[in-house]
Scaffold this motif. Structure first.
Motif, PDB file in Angstrom:
ATOM      1  N   LEU A  86       0.841  -1.212   0.000  1.00 17.88           N
ATOM      2  CA  LEU A  86       0.000   0.000   0.000  1.00 17.88           C
ATOM      3  C   LEU A  86       0.868   1.251   0.000  1.00 17.88           C
ATOM      4  O   LEU A  86       0.555   2.241  -0.681  1.00 17.88           O
ATOM      5  CB  LEU A  86      -0.923  -0.005   1.230  1.00 17.88           C
ATOM      6  N   PHE A 101      -8.579  -2.548   8.295  1.00 16.80           N
ATOM      7  CA  PHE A 101      -7.384  -2.563   9.135  1.00 16.80           C
ATOM      8  C   PHE A 101      -6.680  -1.215   8.971  1.00 16.80           C
ATOM      9  O   PHE A 101      -6.734  -0.604   7.889  1.00 16.80           O
ATOM     10  CB  PHE A 101      -6.478  -3.725   8.707  1.00 16.80           C
ATOM     11  N   ALA A 119      -3.864  -0.248   8.311  1.00 18.70           N
ATOM     12  CA  ALA A 119      -2.870  -0.087   7.244  1.00 18.70           C
ATOM     13  C   ALA A 119      -3.445   0.604   6.002  1.00 18.70           C
ATOM     14  O   ALA A 119      -2.714   1.303   5.296  1.00 18.70           O
ATOM     15  CB  ALA A 119      -2.283  -1.447   6.849  1.00 18.70           C
ATOM     16  N   SER A 120      -4.755   0.412   5.737  1.00 18.52           N
ATOM     17  CA  SER A 120      -5.368   1.030   4.549  1.00 18.52           C
ATOM     18  C   SER A 120      -5.323   2.559   4.635  1.00 18.52           C
ATOM     19  O   SER A 120      -5.356   3.228   3.610  1.00 18.52           O
ATOM     20  CB  SER A 120      -6.840   0.625   4.399  1.00 18.52           C
ATOM     21  N   ASP A 131      -7.654  -2.156  -2.019  1.00 17.59           N
ATOM     22  CA  ASP A 131      -7.072  -2.955  -0.949  1.00 17.59           C
ATOM     23  C   ASP A 131      -7.834  -4.278  -0.930  1.00 17.59           C
ATOM     24  O   ASP A 131      -8.908  -4.388  -0.335  1.00 17.59           O
ATOM     25  CB  ASP A 131      -7.143  -2.236   0.398  1.00 17.59           C
ATOM     26  N   SER A 152      -6.728  -7.077   0.285  1.00 17.13           N
ATOM     27  CA  SER A 152      -6.038  -7.935   1.260  1.00 17.13           C
ATOM     28  C   SER A 152      -6.877  -9.150   1.654  1.00 17.13           C
ATOM     29  O   SER A 152      -6.338 -10.200   1.980  1.00 17.13           O
ATOM     30  CB  SER A 152      -5.697  -7.143   2.522  1.00 17.13           C
ATOM     31  N   HIS A 197      -0.682 -12.556   4.950  1.00 20.62           N
ATOM     32  CA  HIS A 197      -0.609 -12.850   6.387  1.00 20.62           C
ATOM     33  C   HIS A 197      -1.350 -14.188   6.631  1.00 20.62           C
ATOM     34  O   HIS A 197      -2.306 -14.502   5.910  1.00 20.62           O
ATOM     35  CB  HIS A 197      -1.278 -11.697   7.155  1.00 20.62           C
TER      36      HIS A 197
HETATM   37  C1  LIG Z   1      -4.296  -7.630   6.637  1.00 18.96           C
HETATM   38  C2  LIG Z   1      -4.677  -6.340   6.016  1.00 18.96           C
HETATM   39  C3  LIG Z   1      -3.735  -5.372   5.637  1.00 18.96           C
HETATM   40  C4  LIG Z   1      -2.285  -5.469   5.983  1.00 18.96           C
HETATM   41  O1  LIG Z   1      -1.729  -6.649   5.566  1.00 18.96           O
HETATM   42  P1  LIG Z   1      -0.255  -7.052   6.016  1.00 18.96           P
HETATM   43  O2  LIG Z   1       0.148  -8.038   4.987  1.00 18.96           O
HETATM   44  O3  LIG Z   1      -0.403  -7.663   7.378  1.00 18.96           O
HETATM   45  O4  LIG Z   1       0.579  -5.831   6.033  1.00 18.96           O
HETATM   46  C5  LIG Z   1      -4.176  -4.247   4.970  1.00 18.96           C
HETATM   47  N1  LIG Z   1      -5.472  -4.056   4.698  1.00 18.96           N
HETATM   48  C6  LIG Z   1      -6.403  -4.945   5.083  1.00 18.96           C
HETATM   49  C7  LIG Z   1      -7.834  -4.689   4.726  1.00 18.96           C
HETATM   50  C8  LIG Z   1      -6.038  -6.100   5.763  1.00 18.96           C
HETATM   51  O5  LIG Z   1      -6.978  -6.967   6.158  1.00 18.96           O
END
Ligand SMILES: *Cc1c(COP(=O)(O)O)cnc(C)c1O
Length: 387
Positions: free
Chosen positions: A58, A80, A82-83, A157, A159, A185
């Motif tokens: 990201l 999460f 991180a987004s 995203d 993920s 993950h």
């Molecule tokens: C798990 C997740 C992430 C981050 O993933 P990592 O590989 O752990 O850095 C980002 N966005 C969403 C929606 C996630 O579920």
């Protein structure tokens, strides 16, 4: 404790990792491009870059799209952290678009309203990051249409969503976005231990992401900004990048897991269908599926009809944990996190997201979950709700 999610590792996965450990390359070897090609071909994208996490993917996706100081990036609060963090890493600001009450994904109506307002105020976003919650795609055709109208870029995203489909096409093909990001993950659909990938069909974005994942260094003469001398050892750092590389050990696991991606998603669908049936008499809302979507069912999220239950959300959650059910909650609205409140966000900002947060529980969902364990989960829920 039955966990909410867990990896499924086969002897073939273990062998693939052991083979790398016995080989010449633990990193920067053939397993990384092998994994990239596998995901790229599966998704029908033109470029794919493996990195050490979806968070890193990201980050380099935002940088490749030119996100920087003074820019704004919008995402959903139900994701999460991180987004949203990826925009802050670039010095940009983040804003949140409320969710759809049925899919729990970013609401296209809220996005359209917010864009119209932002246009008036001269503060349109540079990038919008829709998140395919649970593996169910956002309404990408509509978001793509808005991106053309208002001139923003899109990072999906995804993920949660590898192996899912939108309007019959595999998520990750980039038809409605600039870049798609996957996470590997262990709780996600397939795993590399840790890892992520960024996919695109744009050669320029591909070139930038490739540089950014490895220090901004290139040894390809065509990339060099100064005329290269002819020494074999020569390389140039032409951008400020990072060490976000994936190792071959991780990539070998990811590549091996790709062989069973469709099988994992099929198993998740069967489990979701069975949950739908055995939960049907309880005062809860089961995950609604838009007919355009084939979810990868990363998560199975139920919503308590608290007005029909003489218990609080917390009571039910705690009663499940006390019975050995590893329920979880996806997610606390990102802007309610202390870090984001300190940036100025206040409770009440996205009412639909907060209502959702007050009612949801993620039930255990992973390919190896047995019917017996599913019955345990549902019986525990029945007791938690009714006692
Ligand atoms: C798990 C997740 C992430 C981050 O993933 P990592 O590989 O752990 O850095 C980002 N966005 C969403 C929606 C996630 O579920």
């Amino acid at each position: 404790m039955i966990p909410y999610g867990r990896q499924t590792i086969s002897e073939a996965d273990i062998q693939a990792v052991a083979d790398v450990l016995r080989s010449d390359f633990l990193t920067q070897g053939p397993a990384v491009p092998g994994f990239e090609n596998s995901v790229m071909n599966y998704c029908g994208a033109q470029y794919a870059f493996a990195v050490n996490s979806a968070t890193s993917a990201l980050h380099i996706a935002c940088l490749a799209l030119g996100v920087g100081k003074g820019d704004s990036v919008w995402t959903t609060p139900i994701t999460f952290v991180a987004s949203a963090n990826c925009a802050l890493y670039c010095g940009a600001s983040v804003d949140f678009v409320d969710i759809d009450p049925h899919t729990y994904n970013m609401s296209v109506e809220c996005l359209a309203d917010k864009l119209a307002q932002a246009e008036k105020n001269g503060c349109l976003p540079k990038v919008v990051i829709p998140v395919h919650l649970c593996g169910q795609s956002c309404d990408m055709e509509a978001i793509h249409r808005l991106s053309k109208q208002y001139g923003f870029k899109i990072i999906e995203d995804a993920s949660h969503a590898i192996g899912g489909k939108y309007r019959g096409e595999i998520i990750g093909n980039g038809r409605y976005s600039d870049i798609t990001v996957f996470s590997f993950h262990p709780v996600k659909i397939i795993t590399a231990g840790e890892g992520g990938m960024a996919l695109t069909n744009d050669a320029q974005l591909a070139k930038r992401m490739k540089l950014l994942r490895s220090h901004g260094i290139s040894s390809d003469a065509a990339d060099m900004v100064l005329r290269p001398p002819e020494q074999l050892w020569y390389y140039q750092q032409i951008d400020l990048g990072f060490n976000y590389r994936m190792t071959d050990i991780h990539a070998a696991l990811g590549l091996s897991q790709m062989q069973r991606l469709d099988e994992f998603v099929t198993l998740r669908h069967a489990l979701a269908l069975r949950y739908d049936e055995i939960l049907s008499d309880l005062p809860i809302v089961i995950p609604w599926q838009h007919p355009d979507n084939y979810s990868s069912f990363h998560l199975y999220i139920i919503r308590l009809k608290l007005e029909h239950i003489g218990k609080t959300h917390r009571d039910v959650f705690e009663a499940l944990r006390a019975q050995g059910i590893g329920v979880n909650l996806h997610y606390i609205p990102v802007y309610l996190q202390p870090y984001y409140q300190q940036l100025g966000f206040k409770p009440g900002y996205c009412p639909e997201a907060e209502q959702y947060y007050a009612e949801i529980i993620s039930l255990p969902m992973f390919p190896a979950l047995t019917a017996d364990e599913q019955d345990q989960v549902v019986n525990a829920l029945r007791r938690a709700i009714s006692v």
